[in-house]
Design an enzyme around this catalytic site. Structure first.
Site, PDB file in Angstrom:
ATOM      1  N   ASN A  26       6.079 -49.964   8.147  1.00 27.89           N
ATOM      2  CA  ASN A  26       5.855 -48.580   8.575  1.00 27.89           C
ATOM      3  C   ASN A  26       4.701 -48.569   9.570  1.00 27.89           C
ATOM      4  O   ASN A  26       3.540 -48.705   9.195  1.00 27.89           O
ATOM      5  CB  ASN A  26       5.528 -47.705   7.358  1.00 27.89           C
ATOM      6  CG  ASN A  26       5.209 -46.275   7.746  1.00 27.89           C
ATOM      7  OD1 ASN A  26       5.520 -45.825   8.843  1.00 27.89           O
ATOM      8  ND2 ASN A  26       4.579 -45.549   6.830  1.00 27.89           N
ATOM      9  N   TRP A  27       5.027 -48.375  10.856  1.00 23.68           N
ATOM     10  CA  TRP A  27       4.001 -48.436  11.900  1.00 23.68           C
ATOM     11  C   TRP A  27       3.131 -47.186  11.937  1.00 23.68           C
ATOM     12  O   TRP A  27       2.104 -47.175  12.611  1.00 23.68           O
ATOM     13  CB  TRP A  27       4.664 -48.605  13.264  1.00 23.68           C
ATOM     14  CG  TRP A  27       5.428 -49.882  13.449  1.00 23.68           C
ATOM     15  CD1 TRP A  27       5.608 -50.884  12.533  1.00 23.68           C
ATOM     16  CD2 TRP A  27       6.136 -50.282  14.623  1.00 23.68           C
ATOM     17  NE1 TRP A  27       6.383 -51.884  13.074  1.00 23.68           N
ATOM     18  CE2 TRP A  27       6.717 -51.536  14.359  1.00 23.68           C
ATOM     19  CE3 TRP A  27       6.333 -49.696  15.862  1.00 23.68           C
ATOM     20  CZ2 TRP A  27       7.485 -52.218  15.303  1.00 23.68           C
ATOM     21  CZ3 TRP A  27       7.101 -50.367  16.804  1.00 23.68           C
ATOM     22  CH2 TRP A  27       7.671 -51.621  16.525  1.00 23.68           C
ATOM     23  N   LYS A  28       3.569 -46.125  11.272  1.00 30.06           N
ATOM     24  CA  LYS A  28       2.849 -44.849  11.316  1.00 30.06           C
ATOM     25  C   LYS A  28       2.659 -44.422  12.781  1.00 30.06           C
ATOM     26  O   LYS A  28       3.552 -44.653  13.601  1.00 30.06           O
ATOM     27  CB  LYS A  28       1.547 -44.948  10.530  1.00 30.06           C
ATOM     28  CG  LYS A  28       1.789 -45.436   9.095  1.00 30.06           C
ATOM     29  CD  LYS A  28       0.576 -45.349   8.213  1.00 30.06           C
ATOM     30  CE  LYS A  28       0.914 -45.855   6.832  1.00 30.06           C
ATOM     31  NZ  LYS A  28      -0.216 -45.712   5.896  1.00 30.06           N
ATOM     32  N   HIS A  85       6.649 -39.719   2.172  1.00 32.68           N
ATOM     33  CA  HIS A  85       5.465 -40.572   2.227  1.00 32.68           C
ATOM     34  C   HIS A  85       4.241 -39.764   1.826  1.00 32.68           C
ATOM     35  O   HIS A  85       4.153 -38.555   2.092  1.00 32.68           O
ATOM     36  CB  HIS A  85       5.286 -41.145   3.638  1.00 32.68           C
ATOM     37  CG  HIS A  85       4.272 -42.230   3.725  1.00 32.68           C
ATOM     38  ND1 HIS A  85       2.921 -41.975   3.794  1.00 32.68           N
ATOM     39  CD2 HIS A  85       4.406 -43.584   3.744  1.00 32.68           C
ATOM     40  CE1 HIS A  85       2.262 -43.115   3.856  1.00 32.68           C
ATOM     41  NE2 HIS A  85       3.146 -44.110   3.823  1.00 32.68           N
ATOM     42  N   GLU A 110       1.406 -39.475   3.030  1.00 34.85           N
ATOM     43  CA  GLU A 110       0.736 -38.778   4.135  1.00 34.85           C
ATOM     44  C   GLU A 110       1.472 -37.492   4.505  1.00 34.85           C
ATOM     45  O   GLU A 110       0.840 -36.497   4.891  1.00 34.85           O
ATOM     46  CB  GLU A 110       0.609 -39.719   5.331  1.00 34.85           C
ATOM     47  CG  GLU A 110      -0.378 -40.839   5.070  1.00 34.85           C
ATOM     48  CD  GLU A 110      -0.163 -42.071   5.943  1.00 34.85           C
ATOM     49  OE1 GLU A 110      -0.887 -43.050   5.733  1.00 34.85           O
ATOM     50  OE2 GLU A 110       0.734 -42.043   6.814  1.00 34.85           O
ATOM     51  N   GLU A 149       4.314 -46.104  -4.053  1.00 38.64           N
ATOM     52  CA  GLU A 149       3.097 -46.288  -3.274  1.00 38.64           C
ATOM     53  C   GLU A 149       1.936 -45.567  -3.977  1.00 38.64           C
ATOM     54  O   GLU A 149       1.774 -44.357  -3.786  1.00 38.64           O
ATOM     55  CB  GLU A 149       3.269 -45.792  -1.840  1.00 38.64           C
ATOM     56  CG  GLU A 149       3.951 -44.435  -1.686  1.00 38.64           C
ATOM     57  CD  GLU A 149       3.682 -43.790  -0.337  1.00 38.64           C
ATOM     58  OE1 GLU A 149       3.328 -44.505   0.607  1.00 38.64           O
ATOM     59  OE2 GLU A 149       3.810 -42.563  -0.260  1.00 38.64           O
ATOM     60  N   GLY A 158      -4.297 -48.384   2.094  1.00 33.07           N
ATOM     61  CA  GLY A 158      -5.381 -48.555   3.050  1.00 33.07           C
ATOM     62  C   GLY A 158      -6.730 -48.850   2.437  1.00 33.07           C
ATOM     63  O   GLY A 158      -7.730 -48.955   3.149  1.00 33.07           O
ATOM     64  N   SER A 211      -1.681 -51.544   0.298  1.00 31.73           N
ATOM     65  CA  SER A 211      -2.538 -52.710   0.562  1.00 31.73           C
ATOM     66  C   SER A 211      -1.812 -54.025   0.330  1.00 31.73           C
ATOM     67  O   SER A 211      -2.359 -54.976  -0.242  1.00 31.73           O
ATOM     68  CB  SER A 211      -3.823 -52.640  -0.288  1.00 31.73           C
ATOM     69  OG  SER A 211      -4.615 -51.523   0.098  1.00 31.73           O
ATOM     70  N   GLY A 215       2.157 -51.095   5.421  1.00 26.11           N
ATOM     71  CA  GLY A 215       1.543 -50.235   6.417  1.00 26.11           C
ATOM     72  C   GLY A 215       0.767 -51.028   7.448  1.00 26.11           C
ATOM     73  O   GLY A 215       1.329 -51.641   8.350  1.00 26.11           O
TER      74      GLY A 215
END
Length: 263
Positions: A13-15, A105, A107, A175, A181, A221, A242
């Site tokens: 997932n490149w975000k 997700h 976010e 997740e 992160g 992570s 991520g």
């Protein structure tokens, strides 16, 4: 539970990273790295999830160079068309030969206030257009302290699966929000415990055959140094990666977990 072979899925997932020119360079380098390592034997499925503006460019590259990566989008609208400025229809993604789409997700849930019901409507939208939804569920540190590790993810998934047919093609991604992160991943035992409970939800909602074939990923992570320990667990079928998916050598090492550490 029925026996099923689940091909491991490593999803990047490149975000909101990499423009379309950077995307070309990245995908080519990743392909070359894996090809040089002779790791394109189909034992692991690789999927990349670029930003919307990169999708057409990446799709063209994958097709032209016959690169065996699946293409995914990072979100979609619950609507198929209409006056929804800035939204992206599942129909558009299907025309780009996208296979997967990330839904729910953390976010999106946090920054865009997406509720469980909104997530469920997006799952339905994905399936209407033959896209495979990667349904993300997970708990915050506050949820963990108050309810325990599995209560919130289990509840989120139960809503997302409501009304789906037994043959629905889905992927589930656990997740833990507290791990994303942070550099501090869940332990393999923690991941296995929650992933097993999520598989039970799939069995309850869609049946045992669906639970046996549905891939449950871990995300939070994930690194080349810990991926193999997660993949040893019976109910962990891959990873939603991520930050590490933006570093070619690191992402390639995660994909090649079977080679650098015996599993």
């Amino acid at each position: 539970m029925a026996v099923a072979v689940r091909t491991p899925l490593i999803a990047g997932n490149w975000k909101m990273n990499l423009d379309h020119l950077q995307a070309v360079a990245f995908v080519q380098k990743l392909h070359w790295t894996l090809k040089d390592a002779k790791h394109e034997d189909g034992s692991v499925e690789v999927a990349v999830f670029p930003p919307y503006t990169d999708l057409r460019t990446v799709q063209t590259l994958l097709d032209a160079d016959k690169i065996p990566f699946a293409l995914g989008a990072q979100d979609l609208s619950s609507h198929d068309s209409g006056a929804y400025t800035g939204e992206i229809s599942g129909a558009f993604l299907a025309k780009l030969d996208a296979k997967y789409v990330i839904i729910g997700h953390s976010e999106r849930r946090q920054y865009h206030a997406e509720s469980d019901d909104v997530v469920a409507s997006k799952v339905q939208a994905a399936l209407r257009h033959s896209l495979v939804p990667v349904i993300c569920v997970g708990e915050t540190s506050e949820d963990l302290e108050k309810f325990g590790a599995s209560a919130v993810p289990v509840s989120q998934l139960a809503v997302a699966l409501e009304g789906l047919s037994a043959d629905a093609d889905i992927v589930v991604a656990y997740e833990p929000v507290w791990a994303i992160g942070s550099g501090q991943a869940a332990t393999p035992d923690q991941a296995q415990d929650v992933c097993a409970k999520l598989r039970e939800v799939v069995a309850e909602k869609l049946g045992h055959d669906a639970a046996a074939r549905t891939r449950v990923l871990y995300g939070g992570s994930v690194k080349s140094t810990n991926i193999a320990s997660f993949m040893r667990e019976p109910d962990v079928d891959g990873a939603l990666v991520g930050g590490a998916s933006l570093v070619v050598d690191e992402f390639a090492a995660i994909i090649r977990y079977q080679k650098h550490v015996g599993v």
